[in-house]
Design a protein around this motif. Structure first.
Motif, PDB file in Angstrom:
ATOM      1  N   PRO A 191       0.833  -1.209   0.000  1.00  0.00           N
ATOM      2  CA  PRO A 191       0.000   0.000   0.000  1.00  0.00           C
ATOM      3  C   PRO A 191       0.868   1.259   0.000  1.00  0.00           C
ATOM      4  N   ARG A 192       0.331   2.299  -0.588  1.00  0.00           N
ATOM      5  CA  ARG A 192       1.069   3.565  -0.748  1.00  0.00           C
ATOM      6  C   ARG A 192       1.632   4.075   0.574  1.00  0.00           C
ATOM      7  N   SER A 193       0.913   3.858   1.681  1.00  0.00           N
ATOM      8  CA  SER A 193       1.374   4.398   2.961  1.00  0.00           C
ATOM      9  C   SER A 193       2.538   3.598   3.554  1.00  0.00           C
ATOM     10  N   MET A 194       2.778   2.379   3.044  1.00  0.00           N
ATOM     11  CA  MET A 194       3.883   1.565   3.549  1.00  0.00           C
ATOM     12  C   MET A 194       5.155   1.918   2.776  1.00  0.00           C
ATOM     13  N   GLN A 195       6.170   2.322   3.507  1.00  0.00           N
ATOM     14  CA  GLN A 195       7.420   2.761   2.885  1.00  0.00           C
ATOM     15  C   GLN A 195       8.597   1.995   3.469  1.00  0.00           C
ATOM     16  N   LYS A 196       9.749   2.077   2.785  1.00  0.00           N
ATOM     17  CA  LYS A 196      10.946   1.386   3.256  1.00  0.00           C
ATOM     18  C   LYS A 196      11.855   2.356   4.003  1.00  0.00           C
ATOM     19  N   TYR A 197      12.420   1.860   5.122  1.00  0.00           N
ATOM     20  CA  TYR A 197      13.302   2.633   5.986  1.00  0.00           C
ATOM     21  C   TYR A 197      14.475   1.750   6.399  1.00  0.00           C
TER      22      TYR A 197
ATOM     23  N   VAL B  56      26.962   2.844   7.770  1.00  0.00           N
ATOM     24  CA  VAL B  56      27.169   1.588   8.481  1.00  0.00           C
ATOM     25  C   VAL B  56      25.778   1.174   8.965  1.00  0.00           C
ATOM     26  N   THR B  57      25.210   0.143   8.370  1.00  0.00           N
ATOM     27  CA  THR B  57      23.849  -0.273   8.694  1.00  0.00           C
ATOM     28  C   THR B  57      23.759  -0.787  10.127  1.00  0.00           C
ATOM     29  N   LEU B  58      22.732  -0.328  10.832  1.00  0.00           N
ATOM     30  CA  LEU B  58      22.416  -0.856  12.162  1.00  0.00           C
ATOM     31  C   LEU B  58      21.173  -1.740  12.098  1.00  0.00           C
ATOM     32  N   LYS B  59      20.227  -1.408  11.205  1.00  0.00           N
ATOM     33  CA  LYS B  59      19.024  -2.215  10.977  1.00  0.00           C
ATOM     34  C   LYS B  59      18.723  -2.220   9.495  1.00  0.00           C
ATOM     35  N   MET B  60      18.695  -3.413   8.929  1.00  0.00           N
ATOM     36  CA  MET B  60      18.432  -3.576   7.501  1.00  0.00           C
ATOM     37  C   MET B  60      17.084  -2.959   7.119  1.00  0.00           C
ATOM     38  N   PRO B  61      16.884  -2.657   5.818  1.00  0.00           N
ATOM     39  CA  PRO B  61      15.619  -2.052   5.397  1.00  0.00           C
ATOM     40  C   PRO B  61      14.389  -2.833   5.869  1.00  0.00           C
ATOM     41  N   PHE B  62      13.405  -2.058   6.302  1.00  0.00           N
ATOM     42  CA  PHE B  62      12.146  -2.616   6.785  1.00  0.00           C
ATOM     43  C   PHE B  62      11.004  -1.737   6.289  1.00  0.00           C
ATOM     44  N   VAL B  63       9.800  -2.282   6.342  1.00  0.00           N
ATOM     45  CA  VAL B  63       8.608  -1.564   5.879  1.00  0.00           C
ATOM     46  C   VAL B  63       7.880  -0.998   7.106  1.00  0.00           C
ATOM     47  N   TRP B  64       7.455   0.273   6.989  1.00  0.00           N
ATOM     48  CA  TRP B  64       6.759   0.963   8.084  1.00  0.00           C
ATOM     49  C   TRP B  64       5.691   1.854   7.483  1.00  0.00           C
ATOM     50  N   ASN B  65       4.613   2.043   8.207  1.00  0.00           N
ATOM     51  CA  ASN B  65       3.533   2.915   7.752  1.00  0.00           C
ATOM     52  C   ASN B  65       3.995   4.372   7.832  1.00  0.00           C
ATOM     53  N   GLU B  66       4.034   5.022   6.688  1.00  0.00           N
ATOM     54  CA  GLU B  66       4.497   6.409   6.590  1.00  0.00           C
ATOM     55  C   GLU B  66       3.682   7.336   7.497  1.00  0.00           C
ATOM     56  N   HIS B  67       2.402   7.025   7.707  1.00  0.00           N
ATOM     57  CA  HIS B  67       1.543   7.859   8.559  1.00  0.00           C
ATOM     58  C   HIS B  67       1.894   7.723  10.037  1.00  0.00           C
ATOM     59  N   LYS B  68       2.756   6.741  10.362  1.00  0.00           N
ATOM     60  CA  LYS B  68       3.171   6.533  11.748  1.00  0.00           C
ATOM     61  C   LYS B  68       4.663   6.819  11.936  1.00  0.00           C
TER      62      LYS B  68
END
Length: 186
Positions: free
Chosen positions: A2-8, A45-57
């Motif tokens: 969904p559009r609101s889910m983004q990668k961080y 220097v990565t501490l946490k690999m990419p993950f999906v999170w709700n952009e609205h949160k």
């Protein structure tokens, strides 16, 4: 997705000379070998690999990250030498001592418990590094590129006082927020 889910992802983003040195190597590799994937993010220097999170949160994410990192004090890291993962990735070696390894391990558990994120294999088998060349380098150029990087080397150091939350925007990773460690002023 969904559009609101983004990668961080969460990383240490070195300032100044270390960032410049990494950028120069990435650009040299792009010019000579047309491998450009490493240019899609700042040196980190990565501490946490990419993950999906709700952009609205995002505000909730900022709060959770600040809560964790305010309990951690600044520490030094040194960038020294070139390494590789097989014949796929070349990187600058990162030496952060126990402070870096302990922080990443505690953060890994925090991410699972508080952010409800899955643990990746690379979270568990942590090897701190700054990726300089990704696997988009054609295999027939690997040995030549490896020799170039080994000869050039990579050196520097910094006091880690902040970590960065990065977000993928238009196929590139951008620093979204810098989060202070403990009592550091950033």
């Amino acid at each position: 997705m969904p559009r609101s889910m983004q990668k961080y992802f969460v990383a240490i983003v070195p300032p100044g000379e270390v960032q410049v040195q990494a950028q120069e190597i990435k650009e040299a590799v792009r010019e000579k070998y047309n491998a450009k994937h490493a240019l899609k993010s700042p040196a980190h220097v990565t501490l946490k690999m990419p993950f999906v999170w709700n952009e609205h949160k995002e505000d909730k994410l900022f709060g959770l990250l600040r809560a964790f990192f305010k309990e951690r004090g600044p520490f030094p890291v040194e960038f020294k030498g070139i390494g590789r993962f097989g014949r796929r990735i070349m990187y600058a070696r990162v030496h952060g001592g126990d402070a870096l390894v302990e922080m990443q391990e505690a953060f890994r558990h925090y991410c699972r418990r508080e952010l409800k994120l899955n643990e990746e294999l690379s979270d568990k088998a942590y090897t701190p590094h700054v990726t300089l060349v990704y696997s988009d380098l054609k295999k027939n150029f690997f040995d030549e590129c490896w020799a170039m990087l080994k000869e050039r080397g990579f050196y520097g150091n910094m006091e880690v006082q902040q970590v960065a939350l990065l977000k993928k925007e238009n196929y590139r990773w951008q620093v979204l927020e810098m989060i202070d460690l403990g009592n550091s002023q950033g």
